[in-house]
Design an enzyme around this catalytic site. Structure first.
Site, PDB file in Angstrom:
ATOM      1  N   GLU A 220       0.880  -1.317  -0.027  1.00 37.45           N
ATOM      2  CA  GLU A 220      -0.086   0.027   0.085  1.00 37.45           C
ATOM      3  C   GLU A 220       0.859   1.254   0.221  1.00 37.45           C
ATOM      4  O   GLU A 220       0.434   2.372  -0.568  1.00 37.45           O
ATOM      5  CB  GLU A 220      -1.139  -0.014   1.055  1.00 37.45           C
ATOM      6  CG  GLU A 220      -2.135  -0.741   0.892  1.00 37.45           C
ATOM      7  CD  GLU A 220      -3.191  -0.553   1.826  1.00 37.45           C
ATOM      8  OE1 GLU A 220      -2.874   0.134   2.982  1.00 37.45           O
ATOM      9  OE2 GLU A 220      -4.334  -1.410   1.946  1.00 37.45           O
TER      10      GLU A 220
ATOM     11  N   LYS B 242     -13.243   1.056  -1.865  1.00 39.02           N
ATOM     12  CA  LYS B 242     -14.129   1.225  -0.862  1.00 39.02           C
ATOM     13  C   LYS B 242     -15.486   2.203  -1.459  1.00 39.02           C
ATOM     14  O   LYS B 242     -16.444   1.996  -1.029  1.00 39.02           O
ATOM     15  CB  LYS B 242     -13.675   2.250   0.318  1.00 39.02           C
ATOM     16  CG  LYS B 242     -12.666   1.850   1.045  1.00 39.02           C
ATOM     17  CD  LYS B 242     -12.172   2.637   2.238  1.00 39.02           C
ATOM     18  CE  LYS B 242     -11.146   1.785   3.227  1.00 39.02           C
ATOM     19  NZ  LYS B 242     -10.756   2.754   4.442  1.00 39.02           N
TER      20      LYS B 242
ATOM     21  N   HIS C   6       9.403 -26.862   0.601  1.00 38.24           N
ATOM     22  CA  HIS C   6       8.625 -27.978   0.108  1.00 38.24           C
ATOM     23  C   HIS C   6       7.355 -27.495  -0.706  1.00 38.24           C
ATOM     24  O   HIS C   6       6.403 -28.278  -0.978  1.00 38.24           O
ATOM     25  CB  HIS C   6       8.125 -28.958   1.250  1.00 38.24           C
ATOM     26  CG  HIS C   6       9.364 -29.531   1.911  1.00 38.24           C
ATOM     27  ND1 HIS C   6      10.160 -30.744   1.584  1.00 38.24           N
ATOM     28  CD2 HIS C   6      10.016 -29.163   2.954  1.00 38.24           C
ATOM     29  CE1 HIS C   6      11.096 -30.818   2.423  1.00 38.24           C
ATOM     30  NE2 HIS C   6      11.051 -29.804   3.199  1.00 38.24           N
TER      31      HIS C   6
HETATM   32  O1  PA5 Z   1      -3.038   1.568   6.016  1.00 37.27           O
HETATM   33  C1  PA5 Z   1      -4.114   1.891   5.663  1.00 37.27           C
HETATM   34  O2  PA5 Z   1      -4.659   3.254   5.788  1.00 37.27           O
HETATM   35  C2  PA5 Z   1      -5.465   0.947   5.247  1.00 37.27           C
HETATM   36  O3  PA5 Z   1      -4.894  -0.422   4.947  1.00 37.27           O
HETATM   37  C3  PA5 Z   1      -6.222   1.009   6.342  1.00 37.27           C
HETATM   38  O4  PA5 Z   1      -5.805   0.422   7.648  1.00 37.27           O
HETATM   39  C4  PA5 Z   1      -7.260   0.084   6.133  1.00 37.27           C
HETATM   40  O5  PA5 Z   1      -8.188   0.615   4.886  1.00 37.27           O
HETATM   41  C5  PA5 Z   1      -8.552   0.092   7.330  1.00 37.27           C
HETATM   42  O6  PA5 Z   1      -8.807   1.243   7.471  1.00 37.27           O
HETATM   43  P1  PA5 Z   1      -9.508   1.945   8.782  1.00 37.27           P
HETATM   44  O7  PA5 Z   1      -8.884   1.832   9.967  1.00 37.27           O
HETATM   45  O8  PA5 Z   1      -9.808   3.271   8.605  1.00 37.27           O
HETATM   46  O9  PA5 Z   1     -10.843   1.149   9.011  1.00 37.27           O
END
Ligand code: PA5
Length: 470
Positions: A296, A439, A325
């Site tokens: 990400e 989202k 393996h």
């Molecule tokens: O790193 C990030 O920002 C995302 O992976 C969020 O952690 C994930 O989408 C969950 O978001 P939230 O904590 O707002 O529910």
């Protein structure tokens, strides 16, 4: 505990040309050529840190947050049989990594005495209805603390889980349902923050400047860790210790910068997959956490100049020795397009001794009077040697022991490395437009108000789609 003796060491010998060969190995001069750029990035980091960016680097010093958490865990000690953590992505992977690394591998099967009266721990980081509903067969809702963890406060997956369990709590506890709820969210914004105020739910806040995947050392990770008895002070001390090391300006002394630069250099050469392979079950979920952090943070369409670059190494997790393996055949003989990062434990918490009652059987007798610890070490070394001979670049993070102090170090090495590598790619590490797009589409499909236009656009596209299904 002597801190230096517990320091994670970064061994990058097997990417250097003197070990890996000239064709695929890196020369020290190549690394040194980047020194100037590293210095520029380093000073830019310092300036931006002063302005409040890179807030994750300050987390190890935030002991007031920790005190608040420890007070609360003490207050609720013995009250709950189970803890259910509702969260996804950065709101789940860190806590899961901590739990897997620092608690008993069969933690929930232990007796309450063996768990020090801490609750059983469940982490729900998916919305598979079968898994969600099934938890009701193993926890007593009345004796369970449900922790709703979302930084933004509105993630569909987490909110849907909350709604489901809220109803169950109301059914069983009536107006007392609040007693079994905890929120962990942004202190200023979001639906959950609003609910916390309206419904008067106990809430821990996440520093608004810390993004989801960098939030393991906020209450997101600290609360469940403290609740299950992990030494969170040691965890933060380890993180603080490694943060300092990762602030060395000198490239060759800074494991985070080195790891980032090596990844970047191989990426430029077309090695676009990084396989993280812990030789430790306990560290496997750290590879999972790393996967999200790397994907990400570095997977970005545009650079800062808004030029399309579609950057991002693919992080893959593998487990030593299990995947010897399964995957290693491909890693050895398949395309030479990967970089390998082993996590090696130098001293396991337990020693498993082996005796063979078959002196005449060479298949078993070579194991006589040896330990499983020696075997796993030998297998890791054997893989490393084989990879290197086959010109597969590989690195090793050597962990003296798996304990809170060393696990804390891991989180900071890789978080700083992600931020640093992002600078090399000239991208914004801290956003995730690709995740946001998904989202928005989900909200539209589920009929959320304000997303009508998107819903209509999706409906048009689905109507125009030609089906090819057998
Ligand atoms: O790193 C990030 O920002 C995302 O992976 C969020 O952690 C994930 O989408 C969950 O978001 P939230 O904590 O707002 O529910």
């Amino acid at each position: 505990m002597e801190k230096e003796a517990m320091r994670i060491r970064f061994d990058f010998s097997n990417v250097m040309s003197d070990n890996l060969g000239d064709l695929f190995g890196l020369r020290e001069t190549v690394l040194k050529n980047y020194r100037e750029q590293v210095t520029v990035i380093h000073h830019d980091f310092l300036r931006r840190a002063e302005r409040g960016e890179f807030a994750f680097m300050n987390l190890p010093r935030q002991k007031e947050v920790l005190d608040e958490i420890l007070d609360y865990t003490e207050k609720i000690a013995g009250r709950f049989e189970s803890y259910v953590h509702l969260g996804i992505g950065g709101s789940a992977l860190g806590p899961i990594a901590l739990h897997a690394a620092l608690r008993h591998p069969y933690y929930n099967e232990l007796s309450p005495e063996q768990r020090g009266q801490a609750p059983k721990m469940y982490f729900l980081d998916n919305i598979d209805p079968d898994t969600i509903a099934a938890i009701l067969a193993v926890v007593d809702v009345k004796k369970t603390l449900f922790s709703v963890v979302t930084k933004s406060g509105g993630t569909a997956e987490t909110i849907s889980e909350y709604l489901f369990f809220l109803n169950k709590l109301r059914e069983k506890l009536g107006e007392n349902y609040r007693e079994n709820l905890l929120f962990i969210t942004d202190p200023l914004r979001g639906f959950l923050h609003k609910l916390a105020l309206e419904e008067n739910i106990r809430t821990f806040t996440i520093d608004p400047a810390v993004g989801g995947r960098f939030s393991v050392l906020t209450p997101v990770g600290l609360f469940p860790a403290a609740l299950s008895g992990i030494d969170v002070n040691q965890l933060l001390d380890g993180a603080a210790y490694m943060t300092k090391i990762c602030q060395y300006e000198e490239l060759l002394k800074n494991p985070a910068y080195l790891f980032g630069l090596i990844n970047y250099l191989y990426y430029l050469e077309g090695r676009r997959t990084i396989v993280m392979m812990p030789y430790s079950d306990r560290l496997f979920r750290i590879a999972d956490w790393f996967r999200q952090l790397w994907a990400e943070s570095l997977g970005k369409q545009n650079n800062r100049a808004n030029r399309i670059i579609n950057a991002g190494p693919l992080p893959v997790k593998a487990l030593g020795v299990t995947d010897q393996h399964s995957q290693v055949q491909l890693y050895m003989d398949g395309p030479n397009d990967k970089l390998f990062a082993f996590l090696e434990v130098e001293k396991f918490a337990r020693t498993v001794s082996l005796q063979s009652p078959y002196p005449k059987a060479p298949e078993a007798n070579y194991l006589n009077n040896k330990t499983m610890n020696e075997l796993i070490a030998a297998e890791k070394l054997a893989t490393e040697i084989a990879f290197t001979e086959n010109q597969r670049p590989n690195l090793t993070f050597k962990v003296p022991e798996v304990n809170p102090f060393t696990v804390g170090q891991f989180f900071q090495i890789f978080a700083v490395a992600a931020a640093f590598t992002g600078e090399l790619f000239d991208i914004n590490v801290f956003n995730q437009p690709g995740v946001e797009a998904g989202k928005v589409a989900a909200y539209a499909l589920m009929g959320r108000a304000g997303y009508e236009e998107k819903a209509a656009e999706i409906a048009r596209k689905l109507a125009a789609k030609k089906a090819h299904v057998v």
